[in-house]
Design an enzyme around this catalytic site. Structure first.
Site, PDB file in Angstrom:
ATOM      1  N   ARG A 227       0.854  -1.185   0.000  1.00  9.11           N
ATOM      2  CA  ARG A 227       0.000   0.000   0.000  1.00  9.11           C
ATOM      3  C   ARG A 227       0.895   1.241   0.000  1.00  9.11           C
ATOM      4  O   ARG A 227       1.935   1.273   0.667  1.00  9.11           O
ATOM      5  CB  ARG A 227      -0.914   0.038   1.229  1.00  9.11           C
ATOM      6  CG  ARG A 227      -2.059  -0.975   1.186  1.00  9.11           C
ATOM      7  CD  ARG A 227      -3.104  -0.631   0.120  1.00  9.11           C
ATOM      8  NE  ARG A 227      -4.230  -1.552   0.106  1.00  9.11           N
ATOM      9  CZ  ARG A 227      -4.377  -2.582  -0.745  1.00  9.11           C
ATOM     10  NH1 ARG A 227      -3.459  -2.827  -1.658  1.00  9.11           N
ATOM     11  NH2 ARG A 227      -5.455  -3.349  -0.698  1.00  9.11           N
ATOM     12  N   HIS A 275      -0.808   0.169  -9.684  1.00  5.06           N
ATOM     13  CA  HIS A 275      -1.518  -0.753  -8.789  1.00  5.06           C
ATOM     14  C   HIS A 275      -2.058  -1.976  -9.550  1.00  5.06           C
ATOM     15  O   HIS A 275      -3.268  -2.233  -9.581  1.00  5.06           O
ATOM     16  CB  HIS A 275      -2.672  -0.035  -8.065  1.00  5.06           C
ATOM     17  CG  HIS A 275      -3.116  -0.778  -6.824  1.00  5.06           C
ATOM     18  ND1 HIS A 275      -3.543  -0.141  -5.680  1.00  5.06           N
ATOM     19  CD2 HIS A 275      -3.202  -2.107  -6.552  1.00  5.06           C
ATOM     20  CE1 HIS A 275      -3.880  -1.050  -4.770  1.00  5.06           C
ATOM     21  NE2 HIS A 275      -3.686  -2.253  -5.286  1.00  5.06           N
TER      22      HIS A 275
HETATM   23  P1  NDP Z   1      -1.392 -11.343   5.128  1.00  2.00           P
HETATM   24  O1  NDP Z   1      -2.455 -10.777   5.982  1.00  2.00           O
HETATM   25  O2  NDP Z   1      -1.459 -12.792   4.761  1.00  2.00           O
HETATM   26  O3  NDP Z   1       0.051 -11.118   5.791  1.00  2.00           O
HETATM   27  C1  NDP Z   1       0.363 -10.022   6.540  1.00  2.00           C
HETATM   28  C2  NDP Z   1       1.769 -10.176   7.121  1.00  2.00           C
HETATM   29  O4  NDP Z   1       2.158  -8.909   7.658  1.00  2.00           O
HETATM   30  C3  NDP Z   1       1.872 -11.205   8.227  1.00  2.00           C
HETATM   31  O5  NDP Z   1       3.056 -11.945   8.122  1.00  2.00           O
HETATM   32  C4  NDP Z   1       1.925 -10.331   9.488  1.00  2.00           C
HETATM   33  O6  NDP Z   1       2.667 -10.868  10.562  1.00  2.00           O
HETATM   34  C5  NDP Z   1       2.636  -9.107   8.980  1.00  2.00           C
HETATM   35  N1  NDP Z   1       2.312  -7.945   9.800  1.00  2.00           N
HETATM   36  C6  NDP Z   1       1.115  -7.353  10.016  1.00  2.00           C
HETATM   37  N2  NDP Z   1       1.226  -6.323  10.855  1.00  2.00           N
HETATM   38  C7  NDP Z   1       2.525  -6.270  11.210  1.00  2.00           C
HETATM   39  C8  NDP Z   1       3.273  -5.435  12.074  1.00  2.00           C
HETATM   40  N3  NDP Z   1       2.702  -4.430  12.776  1.00  2.00           N
HETATM   41  N4  NDP Z   1       4.590  -5.656  12.211  1.00  2.00           N
HETATM   42  C9  NDP Z   1       5.190  -6.674  11.530  1.00  2.00           C
HETATM   43  N5  NDP Z   1       4.535  -7.506  10.703  1.00  2.00           N
HETATM   44  C10 NDP Z   1       3.224  -7.301  10.538  1.00  2.00           C
HETATM   45  O7  NDP Z   1      -1.367 -10.442   3.823  1.00  2.00           O
HETATM   46  P2  NDP Z   1      -1.085 -10.841   2.301  1.00  2.00           P
HETATM   47  O8  NDP Z   1       0.264 -11.433   2.231  1.00  2.00           O
HETATM   48  O9  NDP Z   1      -2.203 -11.608   1.721  1.00  2.00           O
HETATM   49  O10 NDP Z   1      -1.143  -9.399   1.624  1.00  2.00           O
HETATM   50  C11 NDP Z   1      -0.315  -8.345   2.038  1.00  2.00           C
HETATM   51  C12 NDP Z   1      -0.813  -7.030   1.472  1.00  2.00           C
HETATM   52  O11 NDP Z   1      -0.532  -6.948   0.076  1.00  2.00           O
HETATM   53  C13 NDP Z   1      -2.335  -6.814   1.521  1.00  2.00           C
HETATM   54  O12 NDP Z   1      -2.749  -6.408   2.792  1.00  2.00           O
HETATM   55  C14 NDP Z   1      -2.537  -5.723   0.475  1.00  2.00           C
HETATM   56  O13 NDP Z   1      -2.445  -4.465   1.094  1.00  2.00           O
HETATM   57  C15 NDP Z   1      -1.353  -5.908  -0.470  1.00  2.00           C
HETATM   58  N6  NDP Z   1      -1.784  -6.297  -1.819  1.00  2.00           N
HETATM   59  C16 NDP Z   1      -1.404  -5.493  -2.878  1.00  2.00           C
HETATM   60  C17 NDP Z   1      -1.776  -5.819  -4.152  1.00  2.00           C
HETATM   61  C18 NDP Z   1      -1.313  -5.019  -5.309  1.00  2.00           C
HETATM   62  O14 NDP Z   1      -1.776  -5.231  -6.430  1.00  2.00           O
HETATM   63  N7  NDP Z   1      -0.377  -4.101  -5.132  1.00  2.00           N
HETATM   64  C19 NDP Z   1      -2.602  -7.004  -4.422  1.00  2.00           C
HETATM   65  C20 NDP Z   1      -2.904  -7.791  -3.258  1.00  2.00           C
HETATM   66  C21 NDP Z   1      -2.519  -7.439  -2.003  1.00  2.00           C
HETATM   67  P3  NDP Z   1       2.235 -12.215  11.331  1.00  2.00           P
HETATM   68  O15 NDP Z   1       2.396 -13.317  10.327  1.00  2.00           O
HETATM   69  O16 NDP Z   1       3.184 -12.328  12.439  1.00  2.00           O
HETATM   70  O17 NDP Z   1       0.816 -11.996  11.741  1.00  2.00           O
HETATM   71  C1  OXD Z   2      -5.875  -6.092  -3.125  1.00  2.00           C
HETATM   72  C2  OXD Z   2      -5.418  -5.145  -4.123  1.00  2.00           C
HETATM   73  O1  OXD Z   2      -5.698  -5.826  -1.933  1.00  2.00           O
HETATM   74  O2  OXD Z   2      -5.837  -5.288  -5.282  1.00  2.00           O
HETATM   75  O3  OXD Z   2      -6.400  -7.149  -3.486  1.00  2.00           O
HETATM   76  O4  OXD Z   2      -4.630  -4.253  -3.829  1.00  2.00           O
END
Ligand code: NDP
Ligand code: OXD
Length: 339
Positions: A227, A275
């Protein structure tokens, strides 16, 4: 079973037909303003408050991986969705492979010095450069969730040293795991390419800022796939201009579309995409939603429920039995007390 569907840009007719195919017996309709007819499930992206408010839904499915836009609307309008209604998001559903393609191609671009060769080409200079070594190119992934894990797996295949940073420690073979705020600087100190795959939560907004960027070795790179609000864009520009960073590849921005006046457009060391790093693949997404609804209807274990307090899917949450009528996922409560 009645399902309401709302997405501002998707091909709604295609989604409805495919959902009805994969969920035999379900009646799926596009939600339009004024529709107050009952529904069991809602499938949404940027939903109007009016769509969800006052309904007795069994669950809401976000049609993407990140739920930050829904959660921020819920903070303004808590009446939109009671805590007792589970909120799910898409898990992988084809996004993992797209993130792998994106991350691997960009890391290899930097590792093989294609950025430098492009500069030399502009000056019509024929000059082989010293090769980078993999051991000098450790990659650090912020976020070890569904997508961070997929990206790590793909980069491991290419032989790069890997480190990950998350809230809880992981034990992944040949990957160095760093956990929590206390270990963030150590993680950054040893990272040459920083890949961001964190969710957007109160704790992660602005996390890639001047003091964190200062922890990276000189001539590092930033790849933001998560993001825009994770990165303080002025701090990133300063780091590029001071030589701390050698390059940045950005898919997401604090304002989208990126305003014409943003200096990021014209910076020679910034590359960008609008994006598109990982888009929702309809057939995979529908299969995930249909499977999850089927499991819920049969009272089985489900995965992908968002912990609304954490702002993403807690690892302890995935795979636990959802107690219908509970005010959240049963396992989340246990996990929250332990943390
Ligand atoms: P997940 O929810 O599966 O993973 C989140 C990870 O972030 C976990 O490992 C978690 O740790 C870690 N995390 C969360 N908060 C913290 C913190 N405060 N400090 C340290 N680590 C933290 O998410 P996804 O992998 O599915 O997706 C990640 C992001 O990618 C989405 O939220 C979205 O914003 C973005 N995205 C972007 C897209 C694009 O086209 N650019 C498309 C799809 C997604 P823990 O494992 O310890 O809980
Ligand atoms: C998602 C994205 O979060 O498209 O799926 O960014």
């Amino acid at each position: 079973m009645d399902i309401i569907f709302y997405h501002p840009t998707f091909d709604t007719l295609f989604w409805i037909a495919e959902l009805e195919k994969q969920l035999p017996g379900a009646r799926v309709r596009e939600w339009k303003s004024g529709d107050e007819q009952p529904a069991d499930y809602a499938l949404v992206w940027h939903p109007p408050v009016e769509m969800l408010q006052g309904r007795d839904l069994k669950a809401v499915f976000a049609l993407g991986a990140g739920v930050d836009s829904i959660l921020s609307k819920l903070r303004e309008h808590p009446e939109m969705l009671p805590l007792s209604t589970p909120l799910f998001r898409l898990e992988d559903t084809g996004m993992g492979l797209q993130m792998q393609e994106y991350a691997v191609s960009q890391v290899l671009h930097w590792f093989r010095r294609f950025d430098d060769y492009q500069d030399l080409k502009q000056e019509a200079r024929w000059q082989p450069l010293e090769e980078y070594q993999r051991e000098d190119f450790p990659i650090g992934i912020m976020g070890a969730g569904v997508l961070g894990a997929k990206v790590a797996e793909a980069l491991q295949y290419w032989g790069f040293p890997l480190r990950i940073w998350s809230r809880s420690r992981k034990s992944w073979p040949q990957v160095t795991s760093f956990a929590g705020e206390k270990e963030l600087n150590t993680f950054l100190n040893g990272t040459r390419v920083l890949i961001n795959l964190l969710p957007n939560t109160a704790e992660t907004v602005g996390i890639i800022n001047s003091s964190r960027l200062a922890q990276l070795p000189d001539n590092s790179y930033v790849l933001n796939l998560a993001r825009g609000v994770h990165v303080v864009e002025d701090d990133l520009l300063d780091a590029l201009n001071s030589g701390k960073l050698k390059g940045a590849m950005l898919d997401v921005f604090s304002r989208e579309p990126l305003p014409e006046a943003s200096p990021l457009w014209r910076h020679p060391r910034v590359a960008m995409t609008p994006h598109v790093a990982a888009v929702t693949r309809p057939l995979e997404a529908i299969a995930f939603i249909a499977k999850t609804i089927g499991q819920m209807e049969r009272g089985e274990t489900v995965s992908g429920q968002v912990d609304r307090q954490l702002g993403y899917v807690s690892p302890a949450c995935a795979g636990f039995l959802l107690l219908s009528g509970a005010d959240s996922c049963y396992s989340c409560h246990k996990q929250r007390r332990r943390l």
